[in-house]
Design a protein around this motif. Structure first.
Motif, mmCIF file in Angstrom:
data_model
loop_
_atom_site.group_PDB
_atom_site.id
_atom_site.type_symbol
_atom_site.label_atom_id
_atom_site.label_comp_id
_atom_site.label_asym_id
_atom_site.label_seq_id
_atom_site.Cartn_x
_atom_site.Cartn_y
_atom_site.Cartn_z
ATOM 1 N N ASN A 72 0.814 -1.213 0.000
ATOM 2 C CA ASN A 72 0.000 0.000 0.000
ATOM 3 C C ASN A 72 0.855 1.274 0.000
ATOM 4 O O ASN A 72 0.570 2.220 0.734
ATOM 5 C CB ASN A 72 -0.885 -0.030 1.259
ATOM 6 C CG ASN A 72 -2.164 0.757 1.077
ATOM 7 O OD1 ASN A 72 -2.464 1.209 -0.031
ATOM 8 N ND2 ASN A 72 -2.899 0.935 2.162
ATOM 9 N N PHE A 73 1.904 1.290 -0.830
ATOM 10 C CA PHE A 73 2.852 2.406 -0.769
ATOM 11 C C PHE A 73 2.225 3.766 -1.071
ATOM 12 O O PHE A 73 2.553 4.758 -0.429
ATOM 13 C CB PHE A 73 4.017 2.176 -1.734
ATOM 14 C CG PHE A 73 5.055 1.230 -1.211
ATOM 15 C CD1 PHE A 73 5.708 1.478 -0.012
ATOM 16 C CD2 PHE A 73 5.403 0.097 -1.928
ATOM 17 C CE1 PHE A 73 6.683 0.616 0.465
ATOM 18 C CE2 PHE A 73 6.373 -0.786 -1.453
ATOM 19 C CZ PHE A 73 7.015 -0.525 -0.258
ATOM 20 N N GLY A 74 1.342 3.825 -2.063
ATOM 21 C CA GLY A 74 0.765 5.129 -2.431
ATOM 22 C C GLY A 74 0.060 5.775 -1.253
ATOM 23 O O GLY A 74 0.308 6.939 -0.908
ATOM 24 N N ALA A 75 -0.803 5.020 -0.604
ATOM 25 C CA ALA A 75 -1.561 5.570 0.531
ATOM 26 C C ALA A 75 -0.639 5.852 1.719
ATOM 27 O O ALA A 75 -0.842 6.835 2.453
ATOM 28 C CB ALA A 75 -2.655 4.583 0.938
ATOM 29 N N GLU A 76 0.380 5.032 1.900
ATOM 30 C CA GLU A 76 1.322 5.256 3.008
ATOM 31 C C GLU A 76 2.079 6.577 2.803
ATOM 32 O O GLU A 76 2.255 7.365 3.736
ATOM 33 C CB GLU A 76 2.322 4.097 3.103
ATOM 34 C CG GLU A 76 1.721 2.777 3.577
ATOM 35 C CD GLU A 76 1.617 2.682 5.101
ATOM 36 O OE1 GLU A 76 1.294 3.687 5.765
ATOM 37 O OE2 GLU A 76 1.862 1.571 5.616
ATOM 38 N N ILE A 77 2.525 6.815 1.561
ATOM 39 C CA ILE A 77 3.256 8.058 1.267
ATOM 40 C C ILE A 77 2.337 9.260 1.513
ATOM 41 O O ILE A 77 2.728 10.246 2.151
ATOM 42 C CB ILE A 77 3.789 8.042 -0.185
ATOM 43 C CG1 ILE A 77 4.943 7.034 -0.305
ATOM 44 C CG2 ILE A 77 4.230 9.441 -0.625
ATOM 45 C CD1 ILE A 77 5.351 6.712 -1.749
ATOM 46 N N GLN A 78 1.107 9.156 1.031
ATOM 47 C CA GLN A 78 0.170 10.270 1.235
ATOM 48 C C GLN A 78 -0.077 10.505 2.725
ATOM 49 O O GLN A 78 -0.155 11.637 3.188
ATOM 50 C CB GLN A 78 -1.148 9.983 0.514
ATOM 51 C CG GLN A 78 -1.006 10.066 -0.996
ATOM 52 C CD GLN A 78 -2.246 9.557 -1.737
ATOM 53 O OE1 GLN A 78 -3.330 9.479 -1.176
ATOM 54 N NE2 GLN A 78 -2.057 9.195 -2.990
ATOM 55 N N ALA A 79 -0.174 9.420 3.480
ATOM 56 C CA ALA A 79 -0.444 9.553 4.920
ATOM 57 C C ALA A 79 0.715 10.238 5.644
ATOM 58 O O ALA A 79 0.497 11.158 6.445
ATOM 59 C CB ALA A 79 -0.721 8.177 5.531
ATOM 60 N N ILE A 80 1.946 9.823 5.361
ATOM 61 C CA ILE A 80 3.064 10.446 6.108
ATOM 62 C C ILE A 80 3.243 11.914 5.711
ATOM 63 O O ILE A 80 3.567 12.752 6.548
ATOM 64 C CB ILE A 80 4.401 9.665 5.976
ATOM 65 C CG1 ILE A 80 4.768 9.424 4.528
ATOM 66 C CG2 ILE A 80 4.371 8.393 6.796
ATOM 67 C CD1 ILE A 80 6.150 8.825 4.330
ATOM 68 N N GLU A 81 2.989 12.231 4.443
ATOM 69 C CA GLU A 81 3.103 13.645 4.049
ATOM 70 C C GLU A 81 1.999 14.474 4.714
ATOM 71 O O GLU A 81 2.258 15.579 5.197
ATOM 72 C CB GLU A 81 3.058 13.793 2.528
ATOM 73 C CG GLU A 81 4.341 13.285 1.866
ATOM 74 C CD GLU A 81 4.498 13.757 0.421
ATOM 75 O OE1 GLU A 81 3.486 14.132 -0.204
ATOM 76 O OE2 GLU A 81 5.642 13.754 -0.066
#
Ligand code: DX5
Ligand code: ZN
Length: 229
Positions: free
Chosen positions: A20-29
């Motif tokens: 789930n990299f896309g959602a993880e990146i969006q979440a941390i940003e």
């Protein structure tokens, strides 16, 4: 990318949900990450494998901040253009990965990226003395690279030495490995400005519970800032 020495937190997606990299990146940003740190491992330079240029290219549209790509691979030079095409903002190669780091840094800049050089714990600060004018970031490893969640190795004397070698030049000092609210003040006080953190950011959170990421990022940032204010 403008240059400043304020504390920047760069979560490593090595500790994210790999499905789930896309959602993880969006979440941390959304939760305050300044940069996104991407650990590329080849199962050869380090005893672990992660992802390559096609995956990094797929991350790119999700990264709105800075895509900071840390190559733990050898050789480096044949892949530089692929990481430029994938959209890396910063591309960091290990000085231990080959005999010609000077050439590698020139090639990274020529491909339009910022050039980083990483030092394993056993490599002295002096190793980069003649590379600094080609370098935008020095990454000081505070673990032996290959895995997240390892114990911090104290490299504060190396960080201090680099900070003094760098002087006024616009070169970031990034710390990678075992950074958490206990170790962040040590490295910040020694002169680091970019703190990579994998387990310390992702622990206890998820894309469905992203506030935990925010609290974790804030805890590392506040600890680091308190050491330099
Ligand atoms: C180690 C990687 C690091 C690592 C950091 O080989 O380069 O970026 O993911 O993870 P933590 O913060 O868990 O030590
Ligand atoms: Zn890394």
């Amino acid at each position: 990318m403008s240059f400043d020495r304020s504390i920047k937190i760069a979560p490593s997606i090595l500790s994210a949900d790999f499905a789930n990299f896309g959602a993880e990146i969006q979440a941390i940003e959304a939760q305050g990450a300044d940069w996104v740190h991407i650990d590329v491992m080849d199962g050869h330079f380090v005893p672990n494998l992660t992802f390559g240029p096609p995956a990094v290219k797929a991350f790119r549209p999700h990264v709105k901040t800075v895509m900071d790509v840390h190559l733990m691979i050898t050789p480096v030079d044949p892949y530089i253009q692929a990481y430029a095409d994938a959209g890396a903002d910063i591309l960091t190669a290990h000085i231990e990965a080959g005999a010609h780091t000077h050439r590698t840094l020139q090639a990274i800049r020529a491909a339009g990226m910022k050039a980083g050089v990483a030092l394993n714990p056993g490599t002295p600060a002096d190793a980069v003395e003649h590379l600094l004018d080609l370098t935008d970031l020095v990454c000081v490893m505070t673990v032996n690279p290959g895995f997240g969640g390892q114990k911090f190795i104290d490299m504060t004397s190396k960080i201090r030495k680099l900070r003094s070698m760098i002087g006024d030049r616009p070169i970031h000092i990034e710390i990678d490995g075992g950074v958490d609210p206990k170790t962040a003040p040590l490295v910040a006080a020694a002169g680091a400005d970019v703190l990579v953190a994998g387990s310390a950011v992702f622990k206890g959170g998820s894309v469905d519970n992203p506030d935990v990421y925010g609290a974790n990022i804030k805890a590392v940032r506040s600890a680091a800032e308190s050491a330099i204010s």
